[in-house]
Scaffold this active site. Structure first.
Site, short mmCIF file in Angstrom:
data_model
loop_
_atom_site.label_atom_id
_atom_site.label_comp_id
_atom_site.label_asym_id
_atom_site.label_seq_id
_atom_site.Cartn_x
_atom_site.Cartn_y
_atom_site.Cartn_z
N ASP A 184 0.88 -1.16 0.00
CA ASP A 184 0.00 0.00 0.00
C ASP A 184 0.93 1.23 0.00
O ASP A 184 2.12 1.11 0.28
CB ASP A 184 -0.85 -0.04 1.29
CG ASP A 184 -1.58 1.26 1.53
OD1 ASP A 184 -2.21 1.78 0.57
OD2 ASP A 184 -1.52 1.79 2.67
N ASP A 241 -0.31 5.08 0.85
CA ASP A 241 -0.64 6.08 1.88
C ASP A 241 -0.66 5.46 3.27
O ASP A 241 -1.41 4.51 3.53
CB ASP A 241 -1.99 6.73 1.56
CG ASP A 241 -1.93 7.52 0.27
OD1 ASP A 241 -1.04 8.38 0.17
OD2 ASP A 241 -2.73 7.25 -0.63
C1 XBP Z 1 -5.46 5.97 0.70
C2 XBP Z 1 -6.53 6.93 0.46
C3 XBP Z 1 -6.39 7.94 -0.60
C4 XBP Z 1 -5.75 9.22 -0.28
C5 XBP Z 1 -6.07 10.23 -1.36
O1 XBP Z 1 -6.00 4.71 1.12
O2 XBP Z 1 -7.56 6.86 1.08
O3 XBP Z 1 -7.69 8.26 -0.94
O4 XBP Z 1 -6.21 9.70 0.95
O5 XBP Z 1 -5.84 9.80 -2.63
P1 XBP Z 1 -5.11 3.41 1.08
P2 XBP Z 1 -6.61 10.47 -3.89
O6 XBP Z 1 -3.81 3.76 1.72
O7 XBP Z 1 -5.89 2.40 1.88
O8 XBP Z 1 -4.93 2.98 -0.35
O9 XBP Z 1 -7.06 11.83 -3.48
O10 XBP Z 1 -5.58 10.51 -4.99
O11 XBP Z 1 -7.79 9.59 -4.22
MG MG Z 2 -2.98 3.08 3.51
#
Ligand code: XBP
Ligand code: MG
Length: 251
Positions: A8, A10
């Site tokens: 993953d 973020d």
């Molecule tokens: C990550 C997210 C993303 C970011 C924003 O979730 O929720 O939506 O916050 O990205 P994970 P965008 O780590 O579970 O994949 O604004 O580009 O959609």
């Molecule tokens: Mg995440």
């Protein structure tokens, strides 16, 4: 046999939410002349929903119901999201967000050992590229055989679709891979695809339910900076390396 690691982005590769995405959303709202302001506390609640466009809709549905919605609301949200992506990638270009402890070391070790690498994230592809480029260098994009990101699948995490997509692209069985996640939506998605999952928590995800995780850690650790085990068996180790991952994978 352990053949691949799927990450993953973020919260897992880097702590991008509080000082990255959140700040970029607020900058986009300001630029559009909106009085929306996502505090650290509110953002915690908004993280219940993955994906930026989905998160803005969730905000309007639950936290700003009095907003006078235009007829073309989804166009407006898409435009806001484009502006947000610009602000976010600019922040990354300034070096605002470093990688989490142990991430670069583990990627280097995995590459040296010939393990295959992939990414499975709900974030926009441009955001992934910007993070990798600005932390590991331009060439690091090619370290990842598959970068599964954003709207490539219609159902974002907690749906398993993004991990299923990555596994299919790599023609790998879930049993031959490990996933790295930081959130409840993330582990629901990876486990939904049948992947054994290692969790590194952050401030926003400390209290999440990580039932079934291979191990839950505060971070991947470094030789001179031990991780703390939150739940699971650390096998007496102080940082995550391939020997440790092989043990977790085999258990
Ligand atoms: C990550 C997210 C993303 C970011 C924003 O979730 O929720 O939506 O916050 O990205 P994970 P965008 O780590 O579970 O994949 O604004 O580009 O959609
Ligand atoms: Mg995440």
């Amino acid at each position: 046999m352990l053949k691949a690691l799927i990450f993953d982005v973020d919260g897992t590769l880097a702590d991008t939410e509080k000082d990255g995405h959140r700040v970029a959303f607020n900058a986009a709202f300001k630029e559009a002349g909106l009085d929306w302001e996502w505090s650290v506390e509110l953002y915690d609640k908004l993280l219940a929903v993955t994906g930026g466009k989905e998160r803005m809709n969730y905000y309007l549905d639950h936290f700003n119901t009095e907003f006078d919605r235009p007829e073309n609301l989804q166009e407006m949200i898409a435009a806001l999201h484009n502006t947000k992506t610009r602000h976010y990638t600019e922040l990354l270009a300034k070096g605002a967000i470093p990688l989490r402890p142990g991430v670069k070391r583990l990627l280097d070790e995995a590459r040296a050992a010939g393990l295959r690498l992939a990414i499975a994230t709900t974030t926009t592809p441009e955001n992934v590229t910007a993070l990798l480029e600005n932390t590991l260098g331009k060439e690091s994009i090619d370290w990842f055989e598959v970068i599964a990101a954003g709207d490539i699948v219609p159902a974002k995490k907690p749906a398993a679709d993004i991990y299923d997509w990555a596994l299919k692209e790599m023609q790998l069985d879930a049993a031959d891979c490990l996933a790295f996640e930081d959130s409840e939506n993330g582990i629901k998605s990876s486990q939904g695809a049948g992947l054994k999952t290692i969790i590194t928590v952050n401030d926003y995800t400390l209290s999440h339910d990580f039932s079934g995780a291979a191990i839950v850690l505060d971070n991947l650790g470094e030789p001179d900076q031990a991780f703390s085990v939150i739940s699971g068996d650390g096998y007496g180790k102080s940082f995550v390396d391939l020997v440790f991952l092989s043990q977790l994978h085999a258990t």
